[in-house]
Design a protein around this motif. Structure first.
Motif, PDB file in Angstrom:
ATOM      1  N   UNK A 405      -1.687 -36.073  -3.482  1.00 41.78           N
ATOM      2  CA  UNK A 405      -1.362 -35.093  -2.175  1.00 41.78           C
ATOM      3  C   UNK A 405      -0.963 -36.007  -1.071  1.00 41.78           C
ATOM      4  N   UNK A 406       0.330 -35.892  -0.626  1.00 47.26           N
ATOM      5  CA  UNK A 406       0.850 -36.447   0.269  1.00 47.26           C
ATOM      6  C   UNK A 406       1.202 -35.692   1.633  1.00 47.26           C
ATOM      7  N   UNK A 407       0.152 -34.846   2.102  1.00 43.92           N
ATOM      8  CA  UNK A 407      -0.330 -34.524   3.595  1.00 43.92           C
ATOM      9  C   UNK A 407       0.456 -32.994   3.622  1.00 43.92           C
ATOM     10  N   UNK A 408       1.659 -33.180   3.467  1.00 43.46           N
ATOM     11  CA  UNK A 408       2.630 -31.961   4.192  1.00 43.46           C
ATOM     12  C   UNK A 408       3.813 -31.675   3.269  1.00 43.46           C
ATOM     13  N   UNK A 409       4.340 -30.624   3.603  1.00 45.63           N
ATOM     14  CA  UNK A 409       5.811 -30.213   2.742  1.00 45.63           C
ATOM     15  C   UNK A 409       6.493 -31.614   2.750  1.00 45.63           C
ATOM     16  N   UNK A 410       7.096 -31.560   1.680  1.00 46.99           N
ATOM     17  CA  UNK A 410       7.859 -32.828   1.317  1.00 46.99           C
ATOM     18  C   UNK A 410       9.385 -32.537   0.592  1.00 46.99           C
ATOM     19  N   UNK A 411      10.232 -32.292   1.708  1.00 50.82           N
ATOM     20  CA  UNK A 411      11.776 -31.719   1.126  1.00 50.82           C
ATOM     21  C   UNK A 411      12.511 -32.996   0.949  1.00 50.82           C
ATOM     22  N   UNK A 412      12.402 -34.172   1.622  1.00 44.89           N
ATOM     23  CA  UNK A 412      13.125 -35.261   1.508  1.00 44.89           C
ATOM     24  C   UNK A 412      12.866 -35.738  -0.166  1.00 44.89           C
TER      25      UNK A 412
END
Length: 593
Positions: A405-412
């Protein structure tokens, strides 16, 4: 052999004597043969030599005594050396064959902290296990396609290049070559995020069977730009002047993502719609022979855990396995065995996709949408969702291998990189969305085999529920003279020095190599391009309509020009020409000089 004469009765020879004589004869001939001497009949001429002649006197019958032979050193043949056998070298394993992901304690999908559930659907049925009949295998990025140009978002399965060829930037200038006006559907104007064009040079035999306009078909060296936009049209343009190369294709709903072309050079195009305005919304496969739709996948999939029909993420194709891998905002990772039938001589192409789907559910990822573009290596795909869950999936069994889990919304989109020691790394950065006010953009380097954290950096960014801060742009991994760095474009950085930050970080340590503040924020992905001597240049576009040329080594701004409006889409570069669309409903071609 000369006989032995005695007076009186001829003595009889016993069998033992005969055996001894035969043995002596054999020994004599063997020794002579090995010495290189010439055995001739009595009285025959001998060759001139410095050695005494060999007589024809009978040898002693004593089996233990060998005849004394004078060998001629000048007549002895030179010894022929035995050929030295060259050992067959062990083949160097392909890096993809060595890539064997596995979880560690903190990334194990079965860990109670994840409470992870997943399902596989094959043949229209949910199955307990799956094994792909035709295994998928993605190789190195340089092997992804043999076509000239950019065929998918960020170029390949590592998502590490949106430029093709080299650039001559002696003047270090940006010059507008052409622009065209496009349109909008309601508030969806121009080109949106991720909005990267494909730019390709088709081979002549393929051009011959496509619906290219006659005057363009006759043009030598035609390079075609294929651009999907939020007005629902896919346009086909001549890179040199922006004029149409063939009729546009109209979908009717806004397209925010980027087209994918078949890396085999087959006349196939893949694209998904990005926003619902009316009618069906989903994923399309088109023939580029006549522009007809060959297949449609409705995004309103009953198998999905989320009712969201968009396809912003970009797909990849394993050419050998004839298989497409693409994510969707409904939370499903789709794979399609295309069953392509292509007859170039007859000018026909068809597909009959067989779908295998992967869905998942976890309290950490309640919204489940996948907006970024999948990366792949060997038979593994990796992607992030809009909760920040990054995961690795085995495409041949459709099972999760590891997750973090990498904290927040990941669009890149994620970025893969093979290190000098052969290990594979992954770079990811999140936006500021779920964190709310006071949130940070976290940039992380992960071990792509295990999901283990190698290093991280963080930047406080402004929160806006409508226009996100943080990373929406995909990163650059340095090559040429910037090999050793990884470059991110961060939006709405709260530093007081500018809304946009372009930062080059050391791949080994995560430490800053250089930082360059840009006046405005940006969602557009920066693009690296290189001169023949390996010197690097970077193109980046921002929300104020600036296109900026920087020196890769130092981050120094060399030139800038205006494209009038916000650039959310990402440019692609072919040689010295940069193509990008804007939210101001225009497409530009800019030359790097």
């Amino acid at each position: 052999m000369r006989q032995i004469e005695v007076q009186g009765e001829r003595p009889k020879m016993s069998n033992g004597h005969i055996e001894v004589i035969c043995l002596v004869v054999i020994v004599f001939h063997l020794v002579v043969s090995l010495s290189g001497c010439d055995i001739r009949k009595p009285g025959a001429a001998l060759p001139a030599t410095d050695s005494p002649p060999i007589t024809d006197a009978a040898p002693s019958l004593n089996p233990t005594t060998a005849p004394t032979l004078a060998a001629s050193p000048t007549n002895s043949p030179s010894p022929v050396p035995s050929p030295t056998s060259t050992p067959t070298p062990e083949p160097t394993p392909h890096p993809a064959a060595l890539f064997a992901p596995k979880s560690i304690e903190e990334t194990d999908p079965s860990a109670p902290s994840f409470r992870f559930q997943f399902d596989i659907m094959a043949g229209g049925e949910i199955v307990s296990e799956y094994k792909r009949p035709d295994p998928v295998f993605f190789e190195l990025p340089e092997d992804y396609t043999q076509m000239k140009g950019i065929t998918t978002f960020r170029g390949n399965n590592f998502r590490n290049s949106a430029s093709w060829g080299t650039v001559d930037a002696t003047a270090k200038t940006l010059t507008k070559l052409w622009s065209i006006n496009i349109s909008a559907i309601t508030t969806f104007t121009g080109v949106g995020w991720t909005g990267q064009p494909a730019i390709v040079q088709w081979d002549k035999e393929t051009l011959r069977i496509m619906n290219i306009r006659p005057e363009k078909l006759a043009k030598e060296g035609l390079v075609e730009v294929i651009y999907a936009a939020q007005d629902g049209y896919i346009r086909f343009l001549d890179l040199d002047d922006g004029t149409p190369t063939r009729d546009s294709i109209r979908l009717g709903s806004p397209i925010k993502g980027s087209v994918t072309l078949d890396p085999r050079g087959y006349p196939l195009m893949f694209i998904g719609e990005g926003a619902f305005v009316g009618g069906a919304l989903g994923f399309h496969i088109f023939s580029l022979i006549d522009g007809k739709e060959l297949f449609f996948l409705n995004g309103a999939d009953p198998f999905a855990n989320r009712f969201w029909r968009s396809f912003d993420g970009n797909g990849l194709i394993d050419a050998k396995a004839d298989t497409l891998v693409t994510p969707a905002e409904n939370g499903i990772l789709y794979t399609m065995k295309l069953n392509t039938e292509y007859d170039r001589e007859a000018g026909t192409i068809s597909v009959a996709p067989e779908l295998v789907k992967y869905r998942y559910k976890t309290p950490l990822s309640p919204t489940l949408g996948i907006e970024n573009s999948v990366v792949a290596f060997s038979h593994y795909a990796m992607f992030a969702d809009n909760s920040g869950l990054v995961q690795c999936v085995d495409l041949n069994t459709m099972t999760p291998v590891w997750m973090r889990h990498c904290t927040d919304d990941t669009d890149a989109s994620l970025l893969l990189d093979v290190e000098r020691d052969g290990s594979v790394s992954m770079y990811t950065a999140c936006s500021v969305d779920k964190q709310g006010s006071g949130g940070k953009c976290f940039i992380r380097k992960l071990n792509a085999e295990t999901g283990g954290l190698i290093w991280e950096q963080s930047y406080p960014c402004a929160y806006d529920e409508r226009i996100n801060g943080g990373a929406l742009a995909s990163p650059i991994v340095g090559k040429g003279d910037i090999d050793g760095g990884v470059i991110f474009f961060i939006a709405k950085v709260q530093t007081g020095q500018g809304w946009g930050l372009l930062v080059n970080l050391d791949k080994e340590t995560g430490e800053v190599i250089w930082e360059r503040y840009i006046g405005s924020y940006g969602w557009s992905s920066p693009v690296d391009v290189y001169a023949t001597d390996g010197k690097s240049y970077i193109i980046v576009c921002d929300a104020s309509g600036n296109m900026i040329l920087l020196e890769g080594k130092t981050g120094e701004i060399l030139s800038r020009t205006s494209v009038n409006h916000n650039v959310e889409g990402s440019p692609a570069i072919f040689g010295n020409k940069v193509v990008v669309g804007t939210r101001g409903a225009q497409i530009f071609c800019i030359e790097i000089g």
